[in-house]
Design a protein around this motif. Structure first.
Motif, mmCIF file in Angstrom:
data_model
loop_
_atom_site.group_PDB
_atom_site.id
_atom_site.type_symbol
_atom_site.label_atom_id
_atom_site.label_comp_id
_atom_site.label_asym_id
_atom_site.label_seq_id
_atom_site.Cartn_x
_atom_site.Cartn_y
_atom_site.Cartn_z
ATOM 1 N N ALA A 124 0.875 -1.108 0.298
ATOM 2 C CA ALA A 124 -0.115 0.324 -0.142
ATOM 3 C C ALA A 124 0.682 1.285 -0.031
ATOM 4 N N SER A 125 1.666 1.429 0.568
ATOM 5 C CA SER A 125 2.643 2.336 0.369
ATOM 6 C C SER A 125 3.803 1.821 -0.730
ATOM 7 N N GLY A 126 3.485 1.852 -1.861
ATOM 8 C CA GLY A 126 4.773 1.628 -3.061
ATOM 9 C C GLY A 126 5.089 0.915 -2.721
ATOM 10 N N GLY A 127 5.510 -0.514 -1.715
ATOM 11 C CA GLY A 127 6.545 -1.312 -1.699
ATOM 12 C C GLY A 127 6.432 -2.657 -2.935
ATOM 13 N N ARG A 156 25.947 -15.844 2.423
ATOM 14 C CA ARG A 156 25.707 -14.607 3.687
ATOM 15 C C ARG A 156 25.077 -14.008 2.222
ATOM 16 N N GLU A 157 25.784 -13.060 1.314
ATOM 17 C CA GLU A 157 25.051 -12.784 0.332
ATOM 18 C C GLU A 157 23.381 -12.852 -0.119
ATOM 19 N N LEU A 158 23.827 -14.577 -1.294
ATOM 20 C CA LEU A 158 22.201 -14.682 -1.046
ATOM 21 C C LEU A 158 21.210 -14.877 -0.016
ATOM 22 N N GLU A 159 21.871 -14.983 1.320
ATOM 23 C CA GLU A 159 20.744 -14.887 2.540
ATOM 24 C C GLU A 159 20.215 -13.041 1.850
ATOM 25 N N VAL A 160 20.980 -12.371 2.194
ATOM 26 C CA VAL A 160 20.949 -10.987 1.826
ATOM 27 C C VAL A 160 19.939 -10.835 0.680
ATOM 28 N N LEU A 161 20.249 -11.663 -0.423
ATOM 29 C CA LEU A 161 20.019 -10.946 -1.605
ATOM 30 C C LEU A 161 18.058 -11.332 -1.730
ATOM 31 N N GLU A 162 17.965 -12.616 -1.001
ATOM 32 C CA GLU A 162 17.088 -13.155 -0.934
ATOM 33 C C GLU A 162 15.554 -12.368 -0.388
ATOM 34 N N LEU A 163 16.386 -11.733 0.902
ATOM 35 C CA LEU A 163 15.773 -10.707 1.511
ATOM 36 C C LEU A 163 14.754 -9.040 1.127
ATOM 37 N N MET A 164 16.031 -8.956 0.224
ATOM 38 C CA MET A 164 16.154 -7.658 -0.950
ATOM 39 C C MET A 164 14.936 -8.065 -1.518
ATOM 40 N N ALA A 165 14.996 -8.956 -2.156
ATOM 41 C CA ALA A 165 14.042 -9.245 -2.984
ATOM 42 C C ALA A 165 13.019 -9.508 -3.137
ATOM 43 N N GLN A 166 12.405 -10.059 -1.818
ATOM 44 C CA GLN A 166 10.951 -10.063 -1.115
ATOM 45 C C GLN A 166 10.327 -8.586 -1.022
ATOM 46 N N GLY A 167 11.561 -7.539 -0.457
ATOM 47 C CA GLY A 167 10.614 -6.034 -1.157
ATOM 48 C C GLY A 167 11.054 -6.314 0.788
ATOM 49 N N ARG A 168 12.216 -6.234 2.041
ATOM 50 C CA ARG A 168 12.733 -6.507 2.938
ATOM 51 C C ARG A 168 14.212 -4.863 3.697
ATOM 52 N N SER A 169 13.576 -3.665 3.679
ATOM 53 C CA SER A 169 14.840 -2.941 3.734
ATOM 54 C C SER A 169 15.832 -3.558 4.385
ATOM 55 N N ASN A 170 16.664 -2.268 4.751
ATOM 56 C CA ASN A 170 18.220 -2.944 5.103
ATOM 57 C C ASN A 170 17.907 -3.164 6.643
ATOM 58 N N THR A 188 24.863 -5.546 0.507
ATOM 59 C CA THR A 188 24.067 -5.114 0.303
ATOM 60 C C THR A 188 24.742 -4.410 -1.688
ATOM 61 N N SER A 189 25.721 -3.739 -0.950
ATOM 62 C CA SER A 189 26.457 -2.232 -2.436
ATOM 63 C C SER A 189 27.698 -3.880 -2.922
ATOM 64 N N ASP A 203 14.090 1.184 -1.743
ATOM 65 C CA ASP A 203 13.903 -0.120 -1.138
ATOM 66 C C ASP A 203 13.496 -0.333 -3.041
ATOM 67 N N ASN A 204 12.552 0.283 -2.693
ATOM 68 C CA ASN A 204 11.363 -0.403 -5.166
ATOM 69 C C ASN A 204 12.547 -0.714 -5.715
ATOM 70 N N ARG A 205 12.775 0.270 -5.596
ATOM 71 C CA ARG A 205 13.878 0.151 -7.123
ATOM 72 C C ARG A 205 15.147 -1.165 -6.886
ATOM 73 N N ARG A 206 15.533 -1.243 -5.921
ATOM 74 C CA ARG A 206 16.362 -2.138 -6.291
ATOM 75 C C ARG A 206 16.049 -3.542 -6.050
ATOM 76 N N VAL A 207 14.324 -3.527 -5.354
ATOM 77 C CA VAL A 207 14.021 -5.172 -5.339
ATOM 78 C C VAL A 207 13.326 -5.225 -6.974
ATOM 79 N N LEU A 208 12.989 -4.215 -7.561
ATOM 80 C CA LEU A 208 12.805 -4.532 -9.404
ATOM 81 C C LEU A 208 14.051 -4.760 -9.681
ATOM 82 N N ALA A 209 15.161 -4.196 -9.934
ATOM 83 C CA ALA A 209 16.145 -4.611 -10.151
ATOM 84 C C ALA A 209 16.546 -5.826 -9.900
#
Length: 218
Positions: A124-127, A156-170, A188-189, A203-209
């Protein structure tokens, strides 16, 4: 926050209405078919739509198609789609316009009230809120294709990638992995560098990427 809900099974629809109301959502309409959903989305202009993929009369992807039509008429309309099974095609169609305010969850997630409500609010907030099983399948497919950039990521980066792709913030990722936000920012960098993606704090742009990378054709 006003919600239009579409679900053809009465018990589940009634349960979702009660759940959302308990978390202070206003139910603008709760419908059971595609034509009813089309009318509700056009006339009521909700803050977010929660939509079952399969609705009468076709019981195929009627709900998804209604949502896509509504987003074409009102770009950026937040839509959270619910599905019984993982269908990557549905996720791709929902993400195709590149705008935020979209989510794709399996119906099983509804039984975790806090997780489900968090997904509704995020959308609802655009995420973006993508089901972990969808992300797992995309990751598995990319790994099976032997794409070297993905293989260069650490566990660890794969874990972060999976959570990032779900839409989670840092901040949310840091809390789940019990590390600092600074550590997550570094991960993430590194991920963006290894995947050849543009670095973004949005957050949203990086998820879509990330999703675009994971789901690109062979």
């Amino acid at each position: 926050m006003r919600v239009v809900l579409a679900e053809d099974l009465f018990l589940l629809r009634d349960g979702l209405v009660r759940l959302l109301q308990a978390y202070d959502f206003e139910i603008a309409a709760a419908v059971e078919s595609g034509p009813e959903l089309d009318r509700a989305l056009a006339e009521l202009e909700p803050d977010v739509a929660v939509v079952d993929v399969r609705l009468p009369p076709t019981l195929t992807d009627e709900g998804l198609q209604c949502a896509l039509r509504a987003r074409r008429a009102r770009p950026g309309l937040p839509v959270l789609v619910l599905s019984q099974h993982v269908e990557q095609l549905y996720a791709r169609e929902l993400l195709a316009d590149g705008n935020g305010g979209v989510g794709y969850l399996l119906k099983d997630r509804v039984f975790d009230a806090e997780q489900f409500v968090d997904a509704v609010r995020r959308v609802a907030s655009g995420g973006t809120a993508m089901d972990p099983q969808v992300i797992q399948q995309l990751l598995s497919r990319r790994a099976a294709d032997e794409q070297r950039p993905l293989q260069r990521l650490t566990p660890r980066e794969l874990e972060v990638l999976e959570l990032m792709a779900q839409g989670r913030s840092n901040a949310a990722i840091a809390a789940q992995l019990v590390v600092t936000e600074r550590a997550i920012a570094k991960h993430t960098s590194n991920i963006f560098a290894k995947l050849g993606l543009e670095v973004s704090d949005d957050d949203n742009r990086r998820v879509l990427a990330v999703l675009a990378y994971l789901d690109q054709d062979r």
